[in-house]
Design a protein around this motif. Sequence first.
Motif, mmCIF file in Angstrom:
data_model
loop_
_atom_site.group_PDB
_atom_site.id
_atom_site.type_symbol
_atom_site.label_atom_id
_atom_site.label_comp_id
_atom_site.label_asym_id
_atom_site.label_seq_id
_atom_site.Cartn_x
_atom_site.Cartn_y
_atom_site.Cartn_z
ATOM 1 N N LEU A 100 0.950 -1.236 -0.131
ATOM 2 C CA LEU A 100 -0.028 -0.068 -0.031
ATOM 3 C C LEU A 100 0.997 1.271 0.007
ATOM 4 O O LEU A 100 0.513 2.151 -0.763
ATOM 5 N N GLU A 101 1.971 1.109 0.604
ATOM 6 C CA GLU A 101 2.790 2.262 0.729
ATOM 7 C C GLU A 101 3.225 2.548 -0.734
ATOM 8 O O GLU A 101 3.302 3.748 -1.110
ATOM 9 N N GLU A 102 3.634 1.629 -1.510
ATOM 10 C CA GLU A 102 4.118 1.781 -2.816
ATOM 11 C C GLU A 102 2.999 2.338 -3.784
ATOM 12 O O GLU A 102 3.456 3.138 -4.432
ATOM 13 N N ILE A 103 1.918 1.907 -3.523
ATOM 14 C CA ILE A 103 0.708 2.201 -4.350
ATOM 15 C C ILE A 103 0.597 3.941 -4.032
ATOM 16 O O ILE A 103 0.364 4.680 -4.914
ATOM 17 N N LEU A 104 0.414 4.118 -2.834
ATOM 18 C CA LEU A 104 0.132 5.503 -2.388
ATOM 19 C C LEU A 104 1.365 6.139 -3.062
ATOM 20 O O LEU A 104 0.960 7.525 -3.212
ATOM 21 N N ASP A 105 2.277 5.884 -2.785
ATOM 22 C CA ASP A 105 3.767 6.802 -2.996
ATOM 23 C C ASP A 105 3.847 7.063 -4.612
ATOM 24 O O ASP A 105 4.297 7.939 -5.327
ATOM 25 N N ASN A 106 3.391 6.038 -5.285
ATOM 26 C CA ASN A 106 3.520 5.969 -6.835
ATOM 27 C C ASN A 106 2.417 6.707 -7.712
ATOM 28 O O ASN A 106 2.205 6.639 -8.700
ATOM 29 N N LEU A 107 1.534 7.130 -6.703
ATOM 30 C CA LEU A 107 0.213 7.813 -7.588
ATOM 31 C C LEU A 107 0.702 9.247 -8.314
ATOM 32 O O LEU A 107 1.422 9.972 -7.616
ATOM 33 N N LYS A 108 0.266 9.515 -9.520
ATOM 34 C CA LYS A 108 0.865 10.639 -10.097
ATOM 35 C C LYS A 108 -0.038 11.934 -9.875
ATOM 36 O O LYS A 108 0.631 12.784 -9.908
ATOM 37 N N GLU A 109 -1.171 11.408 -9.516
ATOM 38 C CA GLU A 109 -1.951 12.680 -8.789
ATOM 39 C C GLU A 109 -2.609 12.494 -7.512
ATOM 40 O O GLU A 109 -2.504 11.420 -7.183
ATOM 41 N N LYS A 110 -3.241 13.333 -7.073
ATOM 42 C CA LYS A 110 -3.867 13.290 -5.646
ATOM 43 C C LYS A 110 -4.782 12.079 -5.669
ATOM 44 O O LYS A 110 -5.696 11.902 -6.423
ATOM 45 N N PRO A 111 -4.875 11.229 -4.568
ATOM 46 C CA PRO A 111 -5.837 10.214 -4.897
ATOM 47 C C PRO A 111 -7.234 10.474 -4.489
ATOM 48 O O PRO A 111 -7.400 11.723 -3.843
ATOM 49 N N ASP A 112 -8.138 9.560 -5.020
ATOM 50 C CA ASP A 112 -9.583 9.725 -4.857
ATOM 51 C C ASP A 112 -10.079 9.724 -3.427
ATOM 52 O O ASP A 112 -9.495 8.877 -2.585
ATOM 53 N N VAL A 113 -10.608 10.951 -2.617
ATOM 54 C CA VAL A 113 -10.767 10.957 -1.186
ATOM 55 C C VAL A 113 -11.740 9.794 -1.012
ATOM 56 O O VAL A 113 -11.400 9.007 0.062
ATOM 57 N N SER A 119 -2.963 0.661 8.799
ATOM 58 C CA SER A 119 -3.424 1.924 8.551
ATOM 59 C C SER A 119 -2.641 3.065 8.677
ATOM 60 O O SER A 119 -2.837 4.405 8.195
ATOM 61 N N SER A 120 -1.438 3.078 9.582
ATOM 62 C CA SER A 120 -0.596 4.224 9.590
ATOM 63 C C SER A 120 0.126 4.619 8.367
ATOM 64 O O SER A 120 0.621 5.789 8.153
ATOM 65 N N CYS A 121 0.173 3.528 7.229
ATOM 66 C CA CYS A 121 0.802 4.126 6.203
ATOM 67 C C CYS A 121 -0.119 5.043 5.395
ATOM 68 O O CYS A 121 0.352 5.821 4.507
ATOM 69 N N PHE A 122 -1.522 5.339 5.614
ATOM 70 C CA PHE A 122 -2.172 6.081 4.940
ATOM 71 C C PHE A 122 -2.169 7.582 5.615
ATOM 72 O O PHE A 122 -2.542 8.811 5.226
ATOM 73 N N GLU A 123 -1.410 7.901 6.664
ATOM 74 C CA GLU A 123 -1.406 9.285 7.300
ATOM 75 C C GLU A 123 -0.728 10.382 6.569
ATOM 76 O O GLU A 123 -1.410 11.274 6.406
ATOM 77 N N PRO A 124 0.298 10.172 5.869
ATOM 78 C CA PRO A 124 1.044 11.210 5.091
ATOM 79 C C PRO A 124 0.002 11.538 3.807
ATOM 80 O O PRO A 124 0.420 12.548 3.144
ATOM 81 N N HIS A 125 -0.725 10.838 3.354
ATOM 82 C CA HIS A 125 -1.628 10.952 2.451
ATOM 83 C C HIS A 125 -3.095 11.579 2.436
ATOM 84 O O HIS A 125 -3.960 11.596 1.719
ATOM 85 N N LEU A 126 -3.499 11.914 3.896
ATOM 86 C CA LEU A 126 -4.858 12.175 4.067
ATOM 87 C C LEU A 126 -4.846 13.923 4.056
ATOM 88 O O LEU A 126 -5.923 14.269 4.563
#
Length: 523
Positions: free
Chosen positions: A287-300, A389-396
């Motif tokens: 999940l960290e790799e998926i979130l870090d590799n997103l080219k644009e902001k994730p869908d909320v 769940s803590s890996c979501f924190e930087p992307h919230l």
Amino acid sequence: MDKSSALEYINQMFPTEASLYGVEPLMQKIHSEIRRVDAGILAAVRQQSNSGTKAKEDLAAATCAVEELMYKIREIKGKAEQSEMMVQEICRDIKKLDFAKKHITTTITALHRLTMVVSAVEQLQIMASKRQYKEAAAQLEAVNQLCSHFEAYRDIPKITELREKFKNIKQILKSHVFSDFSSLGTGKETEETNLLQHLSDACLVVDALEPSVREELVNNFCSRELTSYEQIFEGAELAKLDKTERRYAWIKRRIRTNEEIWKIFPPSWHVPYRLCIQFCKKTRKQLEEILDNLKEKPDVGALLLALQRTLEFEDELAEKFGGGARSLETGNEIEEIGRGKNTSQSVLDIRKKYERKFAAHQGTGIEENDGKKELSVPGAGFNFRGIISSCFEPHLTVYVELEEKTLMENLEKLVQEETWDIEEGSQNNVLSSSMQLFLIIKRSLKRCSALTKNQTLFNLFKVFQRILKAYATKLFVRLPRGGTGIVAAATGMDGQIKTSDRDERVMCYIVNSAEYCHKTAQQ
């Protein structure tokens, strides 16, 4: 008596001439007394003379007796020394015999145990070659116990040879067990009916071997089980944020379908628990790799849904393996804000409680989400909550931005719909928009605290500050303005305001609402 006393005594005894007739009888009495005293003295002298002779005789007899006693004592002492020498001679022979007996007994016992070890090792070698795990497990424990008696003989070549042979047999058993376990999960367990029983017996062998063998076997099994998981969810189709829920469905389905098969493992191994720990670590990494590799902001929506499903999964694991469910205290505390007469005391108690928690957290130095612990026993301190769940924190941040946008829109709507009047029967005399605004803030706070209580919650707190400042600005704008310009300055009316009764009521309502916001914001 002296002369004067003697004369007085005579004159007293014979005061007259007629009394002189008693002189003769008195003299006779005195002579008789003198003779009696002389006889007593003579008898005493004679007796004393006889006593001295007897005393000398008694002393001589006593001296003779003492000499005789000393002679007897010397004689007894001599005999005692002779007896002691005899006893020492006897004991010396007895000690030699005792040591000989002890050494012979030890030798016989050691040879007997050596024979048992040799026989047991040979039997174990046969069992290992035939993969008779159940019998080999019992034989392993017996050999281990027998080998412990030969620790003092490690340098003897025969013992060294036996220990080396035993070590090789254990290595052969280990390789056989690992080879047999590699077939678990390949479908062979359904084809070979006795395979599960065979593997269950193999677990007994693993328990009889070193603890490191069990750790290695469990880790290999968990890694092999999760190999297909990594392959499936690293693909382009499922390596997406909106597919997060399917990850948790996969592991739950895997545990459910293999529950009966995994009963071959002893309960003390805690295989499902260890498997879930490895699953959580691998899932977090992906999940960290998926979130870090997103080219644009994730869908909320997708982000929050993935986080919500992750939190639910962590709660299920915490409840299943120990640690309880996620605490609901924060939501209850938010509901208490603004209620009751003793609100300030309630807020103070909440603050003190979290200060104590923070102090304890700092004192122990233990991170809340310690995903690096390797604990093999459920409930021993491993915390599933937050491991993924803590890996979501930087992307919230996108969530906080959405909350701020929603709050601003609701604020605009509340101000537009504000009547700037108070309903009849109202007791607090504050504007409805201020109360509605805090209801919206409470709902936003509850939503965020249900997802995270870390940096995102603090960022949302900053948003609340900006919302309240914006509301204060809107209230300030609604206040009546004083007169300005040349006419107002010339007439002395500059800064003075002419207001109607309604304007005065509105100003009072705004002041009351500002005081209400001030108190509630602190709570």
